[in-house]
Design a protein around this motif. Structure first.
Motif, PDB file in Angstrom:
ATOM      1  N   THR A  26       5.624 -26.769 -32.677  1.00  0.00           N
ATOM      2  CA  THR A  26       4.386 -27.157 -33.355  1.00  0.00           C
ATOM      3  C   THR A  26       3.558 -25.902 -33.625  1.00  0.00           C
ATOM      4  OG1 THR A  26       4.461 -29.142 -31.995  1.00  0.00           O
ATOM      5  CG2 THR A  26       2.535 -28.868 -33.341  1.00  0.00           C
ATOM      6  N   GLY A  27       4.117 -25.057 -34.458  1.00  0.00           N
ATOM      7  CA  GLY A  27       3.438 -23.815 -34.803  1.00  0.00           C
ATOM      8  C   GLY A  27       2.845 -23.871 -36.193  1.00  0.00           C
ATOM      9  N   THR A  28       2.694 -22.730 -36.786  1.00  0.00           N
ATOM     10  CA  THR A  28       2.055 -22.588 -38.093  1.00  0.00           C
ATOM     11  C   THR A  28       2.795 -23.350 -39.189  1.00  0.00           C
ATOM     12  OG1 THR A  28       1.284 -20.409 -37.413  1.00  0.00           O
ATOM     13  CG2 THR A  28       1.218 -20.884 -39.761  1.00  0.00           C
ATOM     14  N   ILE A  29       4.121 -23.275 -39.188  1.00  0.00           N
ATOM     15  CA  ILE A  29       4.894 -23.948 -40.237  1.00  0.00           C
ATOM     16  C   ILE A  29       4.785 -25.460 -40.097  1.00  0.00           C
ATOM     17  CG2 ILE A  29       7.217 -24.348 -41.150  1.00  0.00           C
ATOM     18  CD1 ILE A  29       7.808 -21.395 -40.449  1.00  0.00           C
ATOM     19  N   GLU A  31       2.392 -27.151 -38.652  1.00  0.00           N
ATOM     20  CA  GLU A  31       1.019 -27.535 -38.995  1.00  0.00           C
ATOM     21  C   GLU A  31       0.842 -27.622 -40.507  1.00  0.00           C
ATOM     22  OE1 GLU A  31      -3.582 -26.538 -37.783  1.00  0.00           O
ATOM     23  OE2 GLU A  31      -2.026 -25.088 -37.275  1.00  0.00           O
ATOM     24  N   ALA A  32       1.359 -26.640 -41.234  1.00  0.00           N
ATOM     25  CA  ALA A  32       1.246 -26.654 -42.700  1.00  0.00           C
ATOM     26  C   ALA A  32       2.013 -27.829 -43.298  1.00  0.00           C
ATOM     27  CB  ALA A  32       1.764 -25.338 -43.264  1.00  0.00           C
ATOM     28  N   ASN A  53       3.295 -26.820 -28.681  1.00  0.00           N
ATOM     29  CA  ASN A  53       1.936 -26.272 -28.697  1.00  0.00           C
ATOM     30  C   ASN A  53       1.018 -27.488 -28.592  1.00  0.00           C
ATOM     31  OD1 ASN A  53      -0.643 -25.405 -29.477  1.00  0.00           O
ATOM     32  ND2 ASN A  53       0.208 -23.734 -30.685  1.00  0.00           N
ATOM     33  N   THR A  56      -2.293 -27.690 -30.794  1.00  0.00           N
ATOM     34  CA  THR A  56      -2.072 -27.953 -32.213  1.00  0.00           C
ATOM     35  C   THR A  56      -1.582 -29.375 -32.430  1.00  0.00           C
ATOM     36  OG1 THR A  56      -1.575 -25.628 -32.645  1.00  0.00           O
ATOM     37  CG2 THR A  56      -0.776 -27.225 -34.266  1.00  0.00           C
TER      38      THR A  56
END
Length: 83
Positions: A26-29, A31-32, A53, A56
């Motif tokens: 559950t990182g930046t990608i 989330e986007a 994460n 997030t």
């Protein structure tokens, strides 16, 4: 890349063919992608997130209807139709 995963019989793919979409990590990608899906024509698809994460994942689950945080990565694999 989306990889089909086996899903329990009580979890039919009833959302225009895709069913529940799961995300491991559950990182930046992720989330986007969640924000993009939930603000698009696909907003009604249920999403299942890894607790990798926790902050997030919790924020996304609070912000968007139909987003759930799984207990662990295995629960995502077992509960999603697409991972």
């Amino acid at each position: 890349m989306l990889i089909p995963a086996d899903h329990p019989a009580d979890h039919p793919a009833d959302h225009k063919g895709a069913g529940r979409i799961g995300f491991i990590g559950t990182g930046t990608i992720t989330e986007a992608m969640v924000k993009g899906l939930k603000t698009s024509a696909l907003r009604d698809h249920p999403l299942l997130l890894s607790p990798r994460n926790a902050e997030t994942a919790a924020r996304l689950a609070t912000a968007f209807a139909g987003v759930r945080v799984a207990a662990d990565n295995q629960a995502v694999l077992e509960g999603a139709d697409l991972v």
